[in-house]
Scaffold this motif. Structure first.
Motif, PDB file in Angstrom:
ATOM      1  N   ASN A   2       0.752  -0.969   0.083  1.00  0.00           N
ATOM      2  CA  ASN A   2      -0.156  -0.044  -0.071  1.00  0.00           C
ATOM      3  C   ASN A   2       0.992   1.136   0.043  1.00  0.00           C
ATOM      4  O   ASN A   2       0.961   1.937   0.989  1.00  0.00           O
ATOM      5  CB  ASN A   2      -0.935  -0.063   1.405  1.00  0.00           C
ATOM      6  N   LEU A   3       1.692   1.601  -1.040  1.00  0.00           N
ATOM      7  CA  LEU A   3       2.416   2.680  -1.378  1.00  0.00           C
ATOM      8  C   LEU A   3       1.582   4.029  -1.896  1.00  0.00           C
ATOM      9  O   LEU A   3       0.836   3.812  -2.733  1.00  0.00           O
ATOM     10  CB  LEU A   3       3.478   2.390  -2.046  1.00  0.00           C
ATOM     11  N   ILE A  48       6.799   9.606   0.636  1.00  0.00           N
ATOM     12  CA  ILE A  48       6.504   8.377   0.345  1.00  0.00           C
ATOM     13  C   ILE A  48       6.111   7.484   1.268  1.00  0.00           C
ATOM     14  O   ILE A  48       6.987   7.175   2.348  1.00  0.00           O
ATOM     15  CB  ILE A  48       7.558   7.624  -0.573  1.00  0.00           C
ATOM     16  N   CYS A  49       4.946   6.872   1.310  1.00  0.00           N
ATOM     17  CA  CYS A  49       4.327   6.108   2.810  1.00  0.00           C
ATOM     18  C   CYS A  49       4.169   4.687   2.354  1.00  0.00           C
ATOM     19  O   CYS A  49       3.544   4.435   1.213  1.00  0.00           O
ATOM     20  CB  CYS A  49       3.284   6.750   3.192  1.00  0.00           C
ATOM     21  N   VAL A  54       6.212   6.654   6.899  1.00  0.00           N
ATOM     22  CA  VAL A  54       6.787   7.523   6.162  1.00  0.00           C
ATOM     23  C   VAL A  54       8.458   6.803   5.617  1.00  0.00           C
ATOM     24  O   VAL A  54       9.197   6.409   6.738  1.00  0.00           O
ATOM     25  CB  VAL A  54       7.501   9.063   6.513  1.00  0.00           C
ATOM     26  N   ILE A  55       8.565   6.290   4.209  1.00  0.00           N
ATOM     27  CA  ILE A  55       9.979   5.410   4.009  1.00  0.00           C
ATOM     28  C   ILE A  55      10.754   6.295   2.877  1.00  0.00           C
ATOM     29  O   ILE A  55      11.813   5.962   2.489  1.00  0.00           O
ATOM     30  CB  ILE A  55       9.506   4.221   3.371  1.00  0.00           C
ATOM     31  N   GLY A  56      10.053   7.408   2.492  1.00  0.00           N
ATOM     32  CA  GLY A  56      11.073   8.392   1.542  1.00  0.00           C
ATOM     33  C   GLY A  56      10.443   9.543   1.241  1.00  0.00           C
ATOM     34  O   GLY A  56       9.501  10.092   2.013  1.00  0.00           O
ATOM     35  N   PHE A  57      11.118  10.634   0.619  1.00  0.00           N
ATOM     36  CA  PHE A  57      11.195  11.864   0.554  1.00  0.00           C
ATOM     37  C   PHE A  57      11.776  12.312  -0.801  1.00  0.00           C
ATOM     38  O   PHE A  57      12.623  11.548  -1.610  1.00  0.00           O
ATOM     39  CB  PHE A  57      11.931  12.452   1.743  1.00  0.00           C
TER      40      PHE A  57
END
Length: 157
Positions: A2-3, A48-49, A54-57
């Motif tokens: 579920n990104l 980015i979730c 939150v796993i990225g930016f």
């Protein structure tokens, strides 16, 4: 998986402090503190979730086309894109790139193109961008602090 991709919101701030890349990758994207210092009316932060984690930016620079000769005048730019080191190698960068055009249409519909530069010594990042629909323009940007960079473009209109 579920990104989701979202504009940075107040609810994300606590998780931002946990994001990092390896020391080797810092030469390409910098630190979270440095990236947040770039945020302005013209440079917009996004996260980015996966399942609300939150796993990225990344940053979207709305004046990229004016700043760089290799980009069309009305183009936006992707800056500082990264996936946290704990989540790398799991397909999240490619999954993000697959959704990228649709996401940009919803937030930057008045634009048609996004550009980025990726260091020539960073082939994994380049492959993720290619898998997401970016094309390598064949130009090199030589103004980067970490050496020559491929210029890449995605049309999403």
């Amino acid at each position: 998986m579920n990104l989701t991709i979202q504009p940075l919101a107040k609810a994300h701030y606590a998780q931002l402090c946990e994001l990092a890349v390896s020391e080797e990758q810092q030469q390409y994207v910098g630190t979270m503190e440095g990236l947040l210092a770039c945020v302005s009316m013209d440079v917009h932060p996004h996260v980015i979730c996966v399942n609300d984690q939150v796993i990225g930016f990344f940053l979207i620079d709305t004046f990229y086309g004016i700043k760089y000769d290799f980009a069309l005048d009305n183009a936006i730019g992707l800056r500082g894109f990264f996936i946290d080191q704990r989540y790398q190698g799991q397909g999240y960068a490619r999954a993000t790139m697959v959704q990228f055009g649709t996401y940009l249409k919803s937030y930057y519909s008045h634009r048609e193109n996004i550009y980025l530069t990726v260091n020539c010594r960073n082939p994994f990042a380049r492959q993720s961008y290619l898998a997401g629909g970016f094309i390598d323009t064949g130009e090199l940007y030589l103004g980067g602090a970490a050496g020559p960079q491929h210029v890449m473009k995605l049309s999403y209109a």
